[in-house]
Design an enzyme around this catalytic site. Structure first.
Site, short mmCIF file in Angstrom:
data_model
loop_
_atom_site.label_atom_id
_atom_site.label_comp_id
_atom_site.label_asym_id
_atom_site.label_seq_id
_atom_site.Cartn_x
_atom_site.Cartn_y
_atom_site.Cartn_z
N GLU A 171 0.82 -1.22 0.00
CA GLU A 171 0.00 0.00 0.00
C GLU A 171 0.86 1.27 0.00
O GLU A 171 0.61 2.21 0.76
CB GLU A 171 -0.97 -0.02 1.18
CG GLU A 171 -1.97 -1.17 1.08
CD GLU A 171 -3.03 -1.18 2.16
OE1 GLU A 171 -2.99 -0.31 3.07
OE2 GLU A 171 -3.90 -2.07 2.11
N GLU A 289 -5.18 -8.22 -0.91
CA GLU A 289 -5.91 -7.93 0.33
C GLU A 289 -7.35 -7.62 -0.04
O GLU A 289 -7.60 -6.71 -0.83
CB GLU A 289 -5.32 -6.75 1.11
CG GLU A 289 -4.14 -7.07 1.97
CD GLU A 289 -3.80 -5.92 2.93
OE1 GLU A 289 -4.74 -5.31 3.48
OE2 GLU A 289 -2.60 -5.66 3.12
#
Length: 490
Positions: A171, A289
């Site tokens: 991320e 995810e």
């Protein structure tokens, strides 16, 4: 009547079993008190919880991502290897906790090998550097008598771990991340990390940290990554979490429509950039995810509570629809990792005395255990509903797969209606049903029902069967349910 028409000769793609992957992060009780609890009467000789292990076996996960997550952007893998008593405890800035590092690389690899699943390691591309990343690959996979290979051997592992999957960062597009990077910064880092990691082991597969913030820079990030590192990376990693913070069931049931748009757009973006950059090698999508997460989400102003989310039946429906999404996009989505596997936004929840299975466990188990290898193109005609953001949403969310070796069709149906059973006609455009149809249904008495330690069976999977011959069968799908119909064909 509602109808589902299936042509077993119209494939949407080959399904990669890696779409049933998992994720374990050093966060809350996922590792300590989840999969790993030395000294517990429930633990085996390696400290792994036997009860958790048995339930994870039921999920049949082909790979598990580790060690993060936000955690990895400040992680030093060297702190988690060697004699446990010599390892350095560190402050984890991602989740504001003390990390003892008594569980690290070798414990995770041992756990994966016992579970018969592949490890997927994410390297620190936050405050870490490329030398640290390439050293980790060498420690795990190296065969030459180098310092790091000798260290692994001294730690009790003479043979290489042969870790195939490696993610470069987590991320990195999120300002909350240690070492947040602009599109330009990450594209450069990605290229250099990928170079040295593949110079150590050319056979590894690399996953780039592509999108977790869907509001901006989506196109620019993809463009720069593919222009600069397209010849080195194998997957672009996408993250998303969904939820029902406004307690609006219809809007919640329509969320997969938005996810469908994201995947379709990203598929087109990859195709255009591969064409523009004359990239002939495949570049897959990894949704590494994904899950339902909103009750303990700090961005929504909720108390984190170690991200110990308790799931209800409507969450199970949304998990099933995301699995339907991955099957529909089988031609491009070759990996997906539900976050996480134990305690932390997870299908399994423990205490020192045992565990129970959350509602989302059951659709994941059902799909993972029955899914065929070919995604089929399905034509669905059913009643629709609308929300403020979506119109014409079909009440039945449907996918189908074919197991070519067994000549077995599986039809997956999520009935998004809160109140109505839906009678449906299923027809084959070619071939015939061959008798017994095994039907598994995930359901509970209402959409808000949860499983708990006290009432662990409020939501589960029930089994039934029916006989079918010819090319048509009729079945009624229960309100607010997930159904898998396993059909032999002739």
């Amino acid at each position: 009547m509602n109808s589902i028409r299936i042509d077993i000769n119209r494939s949407k793609g080959i399904i990669d079993r890696n779409i049933f992957g998992g994720f374990a992060e050093h966060l809350g009780r996922c590792i300590y008190g989840g999969i790993y609890e030395p000294g517990s009467p429930l633990a085996d000789e390696d400290g792994f919880r036997r009860d958790v292990f048995e339930s994870l076996t039921r999920l049949n996960m082909p790979l598990i991502r580790y060690p993060g997550g936000n955690y990895v952007s400040g992680y030093r893998w060297q702190d988690g290897v060697g004699p446990a008593e010599e390892r350095r405890a560190q402050l984890d800035l991602a989740w504001k906790s003390l990390e003892p590092n008594t569980f690290g690389t070798n414990e995770f690899i041992k756990f994966c090998r016992k579970l018969k699943t592949e490890p997927y390691l994410a390297v620190n591309c936050g405050d870490g550097d490329m030398r640290e990343a390439r050293d980790w690959v060498e420690y795990c996979n190296g065969t030459q008598p180098t310092y790091w290979v000798k260290q692994r051997q001294a730690h009790g592992f003479p043979e290489p771990h042969n870790v195939k999957y490696w993610g470069i960062g987590n991320e990195v597009d999120g300002p909350w991340q240690i070492g947040y990077k602009t599109p330009q910064e990450y594209a450069r880092a990605l290229t250099e990390f990928a170079k040295v990691m593949k110079w150590i082991d050319p056979d590894i597969k690399l996953i780039a940290s592509a999108v977790s913030v869907w509001e901006h820079d989506v196109v620019e990030r993809a463009q720069l990554m593919i222009e600069q590192a397209g010849s080195l990376i194998d997957y672009l990693g996408l993250h998303w979490y969904v939820g029902n913070p406004t307690d609006d069931f219809a809007t919640y049931m329509a969320i997969p429509e938005m996810l469908e748009e994201r995947l379709s757009a990203y598929e087109g973006l990859i195709r255009a950039l591969r064409l523009d950059n004359k990239l002939t090698r495949p570049l897959w999508i990894a949704v590494d995810e994904w899950n339902v997460w909103y009750r303990t989400h700090p961005a929504l102003g909720k108390p984190m509570n170690n991200l110990e989310e308790f799931y209800n039946l409507e969450d199970a429906l949304v998990v099933a629809m995301q699995l339907n999404l991955f099957i529909r996009h089988a031609a491009s989505v070759k990996m997906a990792n539900i976050a996480q596997i134990v305690n932390v936004i997870a299908p399994i929840f423990t205490n020192p005395n045992g565990h129970f299975l959350q509602t989302i466990f059951f659709p994941f188990e059902l799909y993972s255990r029955t899914c065929g290898n070919v995604a089929l193109d399905v034509v669905v005609e059913t009643e629709t509903f609308s929300t403020a953001d979506s119109s014409g949403v079909q009440l039945l969310d449907v996918t189908a797969t074919l197991d070519e070796q067994r000549n077995q069709l599986v039809v997956y149906v999520v009935n998004r209606s809160q109140a109505d059973d839906i009678e449906t006609r299923l027809s084959l455009l070619e071939g015939y049903f061959a008798g017994d149809v095994q039907i598994s249904t995930v359901n509970g008495k209402d959409i808000k029902v949860e499983n708990t330690f006290e009432t662990p069976n409020n939501v589960g999977t029930t089994q039934t069967s029916m006989n079918a011959d010819g090319s048509v069968l009729t079945y009624t799908f229960e309100a607010h349910s997930v159904t898998a119909m396993v059909c032999s064909l002739t």
